[in-house]
Write a protein that holds these residues in place. Structure first.
Motif, PDB file in Angstrom:
ATOM      1  N   ARG A  10       0.827  -1.214   0.000  1.00 44.26           N
ATOM      2  CA  ARG A  10       0.000   0.000   0.000  1.00 44.26           C
ATOM      3  C   ARG A  10       0.855   1.255   0.000  1.00 44.26           C
ATOM      4  NH1 ARG A  10      -0.795   4.199   2.375  1.00 44.26           N
ATOM      5  NH2 ARG A  10       0.896   3.583   3.759  1.00 44.26           N
ATOM      6  N   LYS A  11       0.400   2.249  -0.736  1.00 46.34           N
ATOM      7  CA  LYS A  11       1.085   3.543  -0.763  1.00 46.34           C
ATOM      8  C   LYS A  11       0.068   4.597  -1.141  1.00 46.34           C
ATOM      9  CE  LYS A  11       2.418   2.998  -5.594  1.00 46.34           C
ATOM     10  NZ  LYS A  11       1.747   1.786  -6.043  1.00 46.34           N
ATOM     11  N   SER A  12       0.371   5.839  -0.837  1.00 44.13           N
ATOM     12  CA  SER A  12      -0.535   6.917  -1.239  1.00 44.13           C
ATOM     13  C   SER A  12      -0.242   7.307  -2.685  1.00 44.13           C
ATOM     14  CB  SER A  12      -0.329   8.141  -0.343  1.00 44.13           C
ATOM     15  OG  SER A  12      -0.684   7.827   0.980  1.00 44.13           O
ATOM     16  N   ARG A  14      -1.150  10.002  -5.700  1.00 33.97           N
ATOM     17  CA  ARG A  14      -1.696  11.366  -5.812  1.00 33.97           C
ATOM     18  C   ARG A  14      -1.831  11.844  -7.254  1.00 33.97           C
ATOM     19  NH1 ARG A  14       1.389  11.324  -1.105  1.00 33.97           N
ATOM     20  NH2 ARG A  14       0.148  11.675   0.781  1.00 33.97           N
ATOM     21  N   PHE A  80      -6.875  14.751  -6.909  1.00 27.78           N
ATOM     22  CA  PHE A  80      -5.836  14.030  -7.639  1.00 27.78           C
ATOM     23  C   PHE A  80      -6.413  13.299  -8.856  1.00 27.78           C
ATOM     24  CE2 PHE A  80      -4.413  13.851  -3.055  1.00 27.78           C
ATOM     25  CZ  PHE A  80      -3.554  14.942  -3.157  1.00 27.78           C
ATOM     26  N   VAL A 122      -5.529   6.896  -1.898  1.00 30.45           N
ATOM     27  CA  VAL A 122      -4.928   7.824  -0.931  1.00 30.45           C
ATOM     28  C   VAL A 122      -5.996   8.164   0.099  1.00 30.45           C
ATOM     29  CG1 VAL A 122      -5.364   9.916  -2.352  1.00 30.45           C
ATOM     30  CG2 VAL A 122      -3.634   9.983  -0.551  1.00 30.45           C
ATOM     31  N   ILE A 123      -5.612   8.077   1.354  1.00 31.16           N
ATOM     32  CA  ILE A 123      -6.519   8.455   2.438  1.00 31.16           C
ATOM     33  C   ILE A 123      -6.587   9.978   2.463  1.00 31.16           C
ATOM     34  CG2 ILE A 123      -6.836   8.410   4.950  1.00 31.16           C
ATOM     35  CD1 ILE A 123      -5.445   5.651   4.943  1.00 31.16           C
ATOM     36  N   LEU A 124      -7.798  10.513   2.658  1.00 28.64           N
ATOM     37  CA  LEU A 124      -7.976  11.964   2.605  1.00 28.64           C
ATOM     38  C   LEU A 124      -8.629  12.485   3.882  1.00 28.64           C
ATOM     39  CD1 LEU A 124      -9.359  12.274  -1.042  1.00 28.64           C
ATOM     40  CD2 LEU A 124      -7.049  12.879  -0.263  1.00 28.64           C
ATOM     41  N   GLY A 125      -7.825  13.196   4.655  1.00 27.75           N
ATOM     42  CA  GLY A 125      -8.383  13.938   5.778  1.00 27.75           C
ATOM     43  C   GLY A 125      -8.631  15.383   5.385  1.00 27.75           C
ATOM     44  N   GLY A 126      -7.867  15.854   4.394  1.00 30.71           N
ATOM     45  CA  GLY A 126      -7.892  17.264   3.984  1.00 30.71           C
ATOM     46  C   GLY A 126      -9.273  17.816   3.654  1.00 30.71           C
ATOM     47  N   PRO A 127     -10.063  17.137   2.815  1.00 35.07           N
ATOM     48  CA  PRO A 127     -11.358  17.719   2.412  1.00 35.07           C
ATOM     49  C   PRO A 127     -12.469  17.590   3.461  1.00 35.07           C
ATOM     50  CG  PRO A 127     -10.580  16.051   0.843  1.00 35.07           C
ATOM     51  CD  PRO A 127      -9.776  15.919   2.077  1.00 35.07           C
ATOM     52  N   LEU A 151     -13.379  10.832   7.719  1.00 40.93           N
ATOM     53  CA  LEU A 151     -12.212  10.472   6.908  1.00 40.93           C
ATOM     54  C   LEU A 151     -12.698   9.947   5.558  1.00 40.93           C
ATOM     55  CD1 LEU A 151      -9.117  10.484   7.335  1.00 40.93           C
ATOM     56  CD2 LEU A 151      -9.268   8.113   8.081  1.00 40.93           C
ATOM     57  N   LYS A 165       6.927   3.736   0.140  1.00 38.78           N
ATOM     58  CA  LYS A 165       7.914   4.349   1.045  1.00 38.78           C
ATOM     59  C   LYS A 165       8.080   3.470   2.274  1.00 38.78           C
ATOM     60  CE  LYS A 165       5.966   8.800   0.008  1.00 38.78           C
ATOM     61  NZ  LYS A 165       4.584   8.923   0.482  1.00 38.78           N
ATOM     62  N   HIS A 167       8.530   3.414   6.217  1.00 39.79           N
ATOM     63  CA  HIS A 167       8.325   4.278   7.387  1.00 39.79           C
ATOM     64  C   HIS A 167       8.737   3.528   8.641  1.00 39.79           C
ATOM     65  CE1 HIS A 167       5.928   6.654   4.674  1.00 39.79           C
ATOM     66  NE2 HIS A 167       5.103   5.649   4.459  1.00 39.79           N
TER      67      HIS A 167
HETATM   68  C1  LIG Z   1      -5.743  10.227   8.725  1.00 41.58           C
HETATM   69  C2  LIG Z   1      -4.981  10.485   7.450  1.00 41.58           C
HETATM   70  C3  LIG Z   1      -5.271  11.622   6.701  1.00 41.58           C
HETATM   71  C4  LIG Z   1      -4.586  11.838   5.489  1.00 41.58           C
HETATM   72  N1  LIG Z   1      -4.947  12.919   4.726  1.00 41.58           N
HETATM   73  C5  LIG Z   1      -4.327  13.117   3.551  1.00 41.58           C
HETATM   74  C6  LIG Z   1      -4.751  14.182   2.700  1.00 41.58           C
HETATM   75  O1  LIG Z   1      -5.681  14.920   2.988  1.00 41.58           O
HETATM   76  N2  LIG Z   1      -4.098  14.347   1.529  1.00 41.58           N
HETATM   77  C7  LIG Z   1      -3.064  13.523   1.156  1.00 41.58           C
HETATM   78  O2  LIG Z   1      -2.508  13.726   0.075  1.00 41.58           O
HETATM   79  N3  LIG Z   1      -2.657  12.485   1.927  1.00 41.58           N
HETATM   80  C8  LIG Z   1      -3.262  12.263   3.107  1.00 41.58           C
HETATM   81  N4  LIG Z   1      -2.917  11.190   3.887  1.00 41.58           N
HETATM   82  C9  LIG Z   1      -1.859  10.278   3.424  1.00 41.58           C
HETATM   83  C10 LIG Z   1      -0.538  10.446   4.204  1.00 41.58           C
HETATM   84  O3  LIG Z   1       0.051  11.687   3.867  1.00 41.58           O
HETATM   85  C11 LIG Z   1       0.399   9.267   3.845  1.00 41.58           C
HETATM   86  O4  LIG Z   1      -0.196   8.081   4.310  1.00 41.58           O
HETATM   87  C12 LIG Z   1       1.796   9.414   4.467  1.00 41.58           C
HETATM   88  O5  LIG Z   1       2.471  10.508   3.909  1.00 41.58           O
HETATM   89  C13 LIG Z   1       2.652   8.151   4.253  1.00 41.58           C
HETATM   90  O6  LIG Z   1       2.838   7.901   2.867  1.00 41.58           O
HETATM   91  P1  LIG Z   1       2.326   6.542   2.212  1.00 41.58           P
HETATM   92  O7  LIG Z   1       0.839   6.467   2.445  1.00 41.58           O
HETATM   93  O8  LIG Z   1       2.657   6.637   0.740  1.00 41.58           O
HETATM   94  O9  LIG Z   1       3.039   5.403   2.871  1.00 41.58           O
HETATM   95  C14 LIG Z   1      -3.578  10.935   5.072  1.00 41.58           C
HETATM   96  C15 LIG Z   1      -3.322   9.793   5.825  1.00 41.58           C
HETATM   97  C16 LIG Z   1      -4.028   9.557   6.982  1.00 41.58           C
HETATM   98  C17 LIG Z   1      -3.759   8.271   7.747  1.00 41.58           C
END
Ligand SMILES: Cc1cc2nc3c(=O)[nH]c(=O)nc-3n(C[C@H](O)[C@H](O)[C@H](O)COP(=O)(O)O)c2cc1C
Length: 174
Positions: A10-12, A14, A80, A122-127, A151, A165, A167
């Protein structure tokens, strides 16, 4: 792919291709969400909203950009290009904060299920704040009255090869 392989893969992501995930994959991801453990088995305090409507996706991310700008004066595009966004909302849990644990677990179950099927995320907390601050948007999204979005996750197929990545989290053993 077994569970551990999916967790480690798993990875984020974008940047997404304009390709929708299949209905079959979506069903499996939602099944993984509903299989999540929930404290006191209070599944009735949780709600999942699947957003695939293009106009609604644009609106969510436009509002998120504006909301962030109003809050901290910084403009950041959070869109994204993923064609599916899933939002987890909750009513107040039996103890404050537990609802965030529920949302995180449900989202991670979906992300791992998606990864196991070759779907990026990608998990999104931002919006979330932008949705939470906007009653009309919450209602149009079908988030039940008394529930708050906590979330979200964007799902699709990455348009670039984001590397996984490594971690570390500090660990002690007693
Ligand atoms: C609760 C939570 C909120 C997050 N919100 C955002 C977000 O709004 N935008 C974003 O680009 N990534 C978001 N992420 C992704 C993290 O930035 C990412 O998991 C972290 O940088 C580690 O990178 P990886 O997921 O590629 O291993 C969020 C992750 C979590 C767990």
């Amino acid at each position: 792919m077994n569970a551990l392989e999916a967790i480690l893969k798993r990875k984020s992501t974008r940047a997404y291709k304009p390709e929708q995930i299949s209905e079959d994959a979506l069903e499996k991801i939602l099944k993984a969400a509903c299989a999540s453990p929930v404290g006191m088995a209070r599944y009735d305090t949780l709600h999942i909203t699947v957003v695939q409507n293009e106009d609604m996706l644009v609106r969510i991310f436009d509002e998120a950009e504006e909301d962030l700008f109003k809050a901290i004066g910084i403009r950041k595009n959070m869109n994204f290009g993923a064609k599916t966004v899933i939002i987890v909302s909750s009513a107040p849990a039996y103890r404050e904060g537990v609802e965030y644990a529920h949302a995180g677990i449900i989202i991670e179950n979906m992300v791992i299920a998606a990864t196991s099927m070759g779907i990026d995320s990608v998990i999104l907390g931002g919006p979330i704040a932008a949705i939470s601050h906007n009653e009309a948007l919450k209602s149009e999204l079908g988030i039940p009255a008394g529930f708050e979005p906590l979330l979200a996750v964007a799902l699709g197929y990455g348009s670039d090869e984001t590397p996984v990545k490594e971690h570390t989290i500090s660990i002690n053993r007693v």
